[in-house]
Design a protein around this motif. Structure first.
Motif, short mmCIF file in Angstrom:
data_model
loop_
_atom_site.label_atom_id
_atom_site.label_comp_id
_atom_site.label_asym_id
_atom_site.label_seq_id
_atom_site.Cartn_x
_atom_site.Cartn_y
_atom_site.Cartn_z
N LYS A 110 21.97 12.46 -9.09
CA LYS A 110 21.18 12.81 -7.91
C LYS A 110 19.67 12.78 -8.18
O LYS A 110 18.87 12.64 -7.25
CB LYS A 110 21.57 14.19 -7.40
CG LYS A 110 21.30 15.31 -8.40
CD LYS A 110 21.75 16.67 -7.86
CE LYS A 110 21.45 17.79 -8.87
NZ LYS A 110 21.88 19.11 -8.34
N SER A 111 19.27 12.92 -9.45
CA SER A 111 17.84 12.92 -9.78
C SER A 111 17.29 11.53 -10.08
O SER A 111 16.09 11.38 -10.30
CB SER A 111 17.58 13.83 -10.99
OG SER A 111 17.88 15.18 -10.68
N ASN B 70 9.71 5.13 -8.40
CA ASN B 70 9.28 6.25 -7.56
C ASN B 70 10.02 6.34 -6.23
O ASN B 70 9.58 7.03 -5.31
CB ASN B 70 7.76 6.21 -7.31
CG ASN B 70 7.18 7.58 -7.07
OD1 ASN B 70 7.64 8.58 -7.63
ND2 ASN B 70 6.17 7.67 -6.21
N ASN B 71 11.14 5.64 -6.12
CA ASN B 71 11.96 5.69 -4.90
C ASN B 71 13.26 6.42 -5.19
O ASN B 71 13.90 6.19 -6.22
CB ASN B 71 12.29 4.27 -4.42
CG ASN B 71 11.05 3.52 -3.95
OD1 ASN B 71 10.50 3.80 -2.90
ND2 ASN B 71 10.61 2.56 -4.76
N HIS C 8 15.54 -6.87 -2.95
CA HIS C 8 14.19 -7.36 -2.67
C HIS C 8 13.27 -7.24 -3.88
O HIS C 8 12.34 -8.02 -4.03
CB HIS C 8 13.60 -6.57 -1.49
CG HIS C 8 14.30 -6.82 -0.19
ND1 HIS C 8 14.14 -7.99 0.53
CD2 HIS C 8 15.19 -6.07 0.50
CE1 HIS C 8 14.89 -7.94 1.61
NE2 HIS C 8 15.52 -6.79 1.63
N PHE C 9 13.58 -6.26 -4.75
CA PHE C 9 12.72 -6.04 -5.91
C PHE C 9 13.01 -7.00 -7.05
O PHE C 9 12.10 -7.59 -7.64
CB PHE C 9 12.86 -4.59 -6.39
CG PHE C 9 12.13 -4.31 -7.67
CD1 PHE C 9 10.74 -4.33 -7.73
CD2 PHE C 9 12.84 -4.05 -8.84
CE1 PHE C 9 10.07 -4.08 -8.92
CE2 PHE C 9 12.18 -3.79 -10.03
CZ PHE C 9 10.79 -3.81 -10.07
N LEU D 19 12.94 6.04 -13.44
CA LEU D 19 12.77 4.77 -14.14
C LEU D 19 11.80 3.85 -13.41
O LEU D 19 11.91 3.64 -12.21
CB LEU D 19 14.13 4.06 -14.27
CG LEU D 19 14.14 2.73 -15.04
CD1 LEU D 19 13.91 2.97 -16.52
CD2 LEU D 19 15.48 2.01 -14.82
N ASP D 20 10.84 3.32 -14.16
CA ASP D 20 9.97 2.26 -13.66
C ASP D 20 10.32 0.97 -14.38
O ASP D 20 10.62 0.98 -15.58
CB ASP D 20 8.49 2.58 -13.91
CG ASP D 20 7.96 3.68 -12.99
OD1 ASP D 20 8.64 3.98 -12.00
OD2 ASP D 20 6.88 4.22 -13.28
#
Length: 367
Positions: free
Chosen positions: A9-10, A15-16, A30-31, A114-115
């Motif tokens: 859940k976290s 950042n989405n 799309h990413f 995560l980025d």
């Protein structure tokens, strides 16, 4: 049986946050098509994921990895490095290979934020954000030294970490660990600390775990790897490492890595069995020679054996880049370890994960 119909859940991606798998898949489409393809596979009803090996020691091949074992590997990494939910992480490795896939699985499983950035040779170049954790290959680590203070903990795998690079790591606040593993073991099954050896005593802890003590005491290129929990290690008749860990593999794994066993949970990596050079009856381990040469050679390089009528195999040195003068005598090599010839190449041939393909690079000289 583990059901891959949920994620922590976290979990956050760039950042989405996401309420459902379909929302995550729609964003990923799309990413990044590659990430979308992996996530579709991960959340499918199949019990396994098909992964391609890196091809550094042979032709790349496809193997099946059980999702429940990948899930366990993620939990083991989180526990070993104390990386719980809401930790920030950076993915800068290709998602097409196991290291990149497992960074994503760890984030999904443990609830990391995560980025994802391009898997370039300098992933922190345009970055100003701080992270708790990331994974890199040695070339990325080398190019990121000036901005490594943005990372709290970093694991490096997929290649040799030179003495010269290790020296650059010593004054940094980042905790850097070298990992041992392969696609078949779902990334690392052992780690070795490369810097911050005095951090435990400086931390003010009244007591430390055995894991922390071992990593702090036995470190560096001449130090030992410490296995993760549930891993059994021993040697075969070639003195190569054998690995048993039912949590990450249903089979006993016979490697081509020559090792010295220090204890039931520790080993020292000496080199690849398939790289051993028999020169005049003397067995030479290229990796040990390269360790010594790394103190005096700045460019990328490797040593290899080529056929020789008198010696059987002759030791040579191949250096990437423009021709330069290196005082080999300063490397403290034995007389058998001194290369008989030195070659220079503009560029080495690499795998997609930036590992040097030694045989193909040698072919550039002799074919």
């Amino acid at each position: 049986m583990l059901k891959h119909t949920t994620f922590h859940k976290s979990f956050r991606l760039n950042n989405n946050s996401f309420d459902a798998i379909d929302d995550l898949l729609a964003y990923a489409l799309h990413f990044s098509p590659e990430i979308h393809y992996f996530l579709e596979d991960w959340f499918s009803e199949k019990e396994f994921v098909v992964v391609k090996t890196s091809g550094s020691t042979g032709a790349p091949k496809l193997i099946q990895l059980q999702k429940k074992q990948m899930h366990y590997s993620a939990l083991a990494t989180g526990d070993f490095f104390q990386l719980k939910e809401k930790k920030t992480a950076l993915l800068c490795l290709p998602i097409t290979y196991i290291a990149g896939k497992m960074m994503f699985v760890r984030a999904l499983t443990l609830g990391w934020h995560l980025d994802v950035v391009n898997a370039s040779s300098n992933p922190l170049k345009e970055n100003s954000k701080a992270y708790d954790f990331t994974a890199m290959v040695p070339l990325q680590l080398e190019n990121s030294i000036d901005k490594l203070d943005l990372i709290k903990k970093l694991i490096v795998g997929g290649g040799f970490v030179s003495n010269r690079l290790q020296e650059k790591l010593q004054p940094l606040v980042t905790e850097v660990y070298c990992t041992y593993g392969m696609t078949e073991t779902i990334t690392h099954i052992a780690v070795k600390k490369l810097n911050r050896f005095s951090s435990l005593s400086a931390s003010g802890k009244k007591s430390v775990s055995r894991k922390e003590l071992v990593l702090s005491t036995n470190a560096g290129n001449n130090g030992f790897y410490e296995t993760l929990p549930n891993t059994t290690i021993y040697k075969d008749e070639r003195n190569c490492l054998v690995i048993e860990n039912s949590k990450v593999s249903n089979e006993v794994i016979f490697t081509n890595d020559v090792v010295a066993l220090i204890s039931d949970t520790q080993f020292q990596w000496l080199g690849r069995f398939d790289n051993v050079i028999n020169s005049g009856g003397i067995k030479l381990h290229p990796e040990s020679i390269e360790d010594k040469l790394s103190k005096i050679i700045v460019q990328r390089f490797f040593v290899a054996g080529i056929p020789d009528e008198k010696l059987g195999e002759k030791l040579i040195l191949i250096i990437e880049g423009v021709k330069s003068t290196n005082d080999i005598q300063k490397a403290n090599l034995s007389r058998f370890e001194i290369p008989k010839e030195i070659y220079f190449l503009d560029n080495f041939i690499e795998t997609a994960t930036k590992k040097i393909q030694r045989k193909k690079t040698l072919d550039l000289i002799f074919i």
